[in-house]
Design an enzyme around this catalytic site. Sequence first.
Site, PDB file in Angstrom:
ATOM      1  N   THR A  13       0.832  -1.213   0.000  1.00 56.13           N
ATOM      2  CA  THR A  13       0.000   0.000   0.000  1.00 56.13           C
ATOM      3  C   THR A  13       0.866   1.263   0.000  1.00 56.13           C
ATOM      4  OG1 THR A  13      -1.686  -1.195   1.230  1.00 56.13           O
ATOM      5  CG2 THR A  13      -1.859   1.195   1.232  1.00 56.13           C
ATOM      6  N   ALA A  43      12.699  -3.817  -4.111  1.00 59.25           N
ATOM      7  CA  ALA A  43      12.495  -5.242  -3.831  1.00 59.25           C
ATOM      8  C   ALA A  43      11.109  -5.427  -3.236  1.00 59.25           C
ATOM      9  CB  ALA A  43      13.553  -5.755  -2.857  1.00 59.25           C
ATOM     10  N   LYS A 106       6.708   2.079  12.613  1.00 60.55           N
ATOM     11  CA  LYS A 106       6.673   2.572  14.006  1.00 60.55           C
ATOM     12  C   LYS A 106       6.946   1.472  15.005  1.00 60.55           C
ATOM     13  CE  LYS A 106       2.583   1.485  12.268  1.00 60.55           C
ATOM     14  NZ  LYS A 106       1.638   1.851  11.248  1.00 60.55           N
ATOM     15  N   GLU A 130       8.996   9.854   9.995  1.00 60.31           N
ATOM     16  CA  GLU A 130       7.760  10.661  10.058  1.00 60.31           C
ATOM     17  C   GLU A 130       6.514   9.854   9.670  1.00 60.31           C
ATOM     18  OE1 GLU A 130       5.608  13.324  11.062  1.00 60.31           O
ATOM     19  OE2 GLU A 130       7.325  14.585  10.513  1.00 60.31           O
ATOM     20  N   GLY A 188      -6.906  -0.886   3.209  1.00 54.28           N
ATOM     21  CA  GLY A 188      -5.448  -0.789   3.423  1.00 54.28           C
ATOM     22  C   GLY A 188      -5.070   0.070   4.617  1.00 54.28           C
ATOM     23  N   GLU A 191      -3.346  -2.651  10.202  1.00 57.75           N
ATOM     24  CA  GLU A 191      -2.050  -3.328  10.231  1.00 57.75           C
ATOM     25  C   GLU A 191      -2.208  -4.749   9.706  1.00 57.75           C
ATOM     26  OE1 GLU A 191       0.912  -1.716  11.398  1.00 57.75           O
ATOM     27  OE2 GLU A 191      -0.565  -0.186  10.987  1.00 57.75           O
ATOM     28  N   ASP A 202      -0.626  -0.552  18.090  1.00 54.65           N
ATOM     29  CA  ASP A 202      -0.113   0.377  17.075  1.00 54.65           C
ATOM     30  C   ASP A 202      -0.071   1.804  17.638  1.00 54.65           C
ATOM     31  OD1 ASP A 202       0.435   1.146  14.151  1.00 54.65           O
ATOM     32  OD2 ASP A 202      -1.359   2.315  14.598  1.00 54.65           O
ATOM     33  N   LYS A 206       3.261   4.397  18.437  1.00 53.01           N
ATOM     34  CA  LYS A 206       3.362   5.805  18.022  1.00 53.01           C
ATOM     35  C   LYS A 206       3.506   6.716  19.242  1.00 53.01           C
ATOM     36  CE  LYS A 206       0.512   4.755  13.975  1.00 53.01           C
ATOM     37  NZ  LYS A 206      -0.854   4.602  13.491  1.00 53.01           N
ATOM     38  N   GLY A 303      -3.260   5.124   4.897  1.00 58.40           N
ATOM     39  CA  GLY A 303      -3.591   5.100   3.469  1.00 58.40           C
ATOM     40  C   GLY A 303      -2.362   5.332   2.619  1.00 58.40           C
TER      41      GLY A 303
HETATM   42  N1  HSE Z   1      -2.949   0.789  10.966  1.00 58.82           N
HETATM   43  C1  HSE Z   1      -2.561   2.141  11.096  1.00 58.82           C
HETATM   44  C2  HSE Z   1      -3.799   2.983  11.355  1.00 58.82           C
HETATM   45  C3  HSE Z   1      -1.876   2.589   9.829  1.00 58.82           C
HETATM   46  O1  HSE Z   1      -4.914   2.484  11.181  1.00 58.82           O
HETATM   47  O2  HSE Z   1      -3.670   4.115  11.786  1.00 58.82           O
HETATM   48  C4  HSE Z   1      -1.155   3.883   9.962  1.00 58.82           C
HETATM   49  O3  HSE Z   1      -0.130   3.837  10.897  1.00 58.82           O
END
Ligand code: HSE
Length: 437
Positions: A13, A43, A106, A130, A188, A191, A202, A206, A303
């Site tokens: 993605t 790759a 992250k 970033e 997309g 995770e 997740d 962050k 995205g």
């Molecule tokens: N899975 C993460 C989200 C993707 O939904 O925010 C972006 O870090």
Amino acid sequence: MEPVKIGLLGLGTVGGGTVSVLTRNASEIARRAGREIKITHAAAKDYNPDLIQGLDQIDLISDDAFKVVADPNVDIVIELIGGYSPAKELVLKAIENGKHVVTANKALIALHGNEIFAAAEAKGVTVAYEAGIAGGIPIIKAVREGLAANQIEWIAGIINGTGNYILTEMRDKGRDFEDVLKEAQELGYAEADPTFDVEGIDAAHKLTILGSIAFGMPLQFDKTFTEGIGKVEQQDVLYAGELGYRIKHLGITRKTESGIEQRVHPTLIPERRLIANVDGVMNAVLVKCDAVGPTLYYGAGAGAEPTASAVIADVVDIVRSLTTAPENRVPHLGFQANALVDLNILPMEETETAYYLRMQAVDQPGVLADVTQILGDSGISIEAILQKEPAEDASYVPVIFLTQRIKEKNMNDAIAKIEKLDGINGEIMRIRMETLG
Ligand code: HSE
């Protein structure tokens, strides 16, 4: 001047989005960077060429990522394969080979960033990340550079698009949790392992990074408290609304006199706050500083192209600093490496917040008095009470309390005592609450 040569790992993605945006905006990006930027070696194990514009501009595409990081022609490696392994080995190898690295990973930075940054500093190269935090929002740049004059007091963010999308659809359309999650995966956003989104892992990755760049401390993911959105019920969303609040999955880091709070959990916030109205896959990060006051950053948190936007901005930054001495570049965590301080991250029991409590009470005299007695004895002040009429054939009535701020430990003790009352049925639903004022 020769173009800067990029080695790209991953054409999923975000990788696909990066190729498309770099191709579409090539001349504008070159005008900003001062050099043409060209992907010379990529790759990927699996990708859909129909979704990627500009694939034909890449000189060589193989399925061997280790060849890319060993390619002597590559100046900057972009790692977009995610996960811990082989991403970590690839990043360390790229650094060892003297290449700068841009990553959206992250999880890798939150868990192994201290080691990766030390390796990069020893080699005089940059690792930029970033795109890993809040997708396309330039929050790392804002905190590390734009707010460099300030003492940061706290950061509160909606930093997982998938979770925010699920909570929004549950509230607005009464949709089923699993159904919305499936859609987020198809788009997309989610995770590879969607429990990372739903359980808050997740967001905790962050937040760990945001905490370190806010307060100048090494990354400590294992000390970040994490609670997911799985237990939030439709009725809580509705009661919160009746009381003037929205439920958001927030990551919060705050500097207190006793240490740093670092926590991810569902949170009631007043609906009049801008951040309470951030819906769908959008992210927002509110940063409270001593000099500038509060600042709010909003945008697409996931995205293909929003994340590619952040990846390419990092590449441009690196290209601009290629001739800058390493010690004069922006430090990885915003503070000079030798100025990082190992601050104390508080265990959750020591953190302080307000609470929403929902319980099932027997509809008889004295039950509420017992509950308020326990709350009072624990030093917990009640802000509001909402009692609903019992359904026609129900033996219990839902009662909702909003409390003032109190240490989590006091609240845990009070909840344990209330759950033992004969007049209370089952477990108490507890959602933390922040005014963000
Ligand atoms: N899975 C993460 C989200 C993707 O939904 O925010 C972006 O870090």
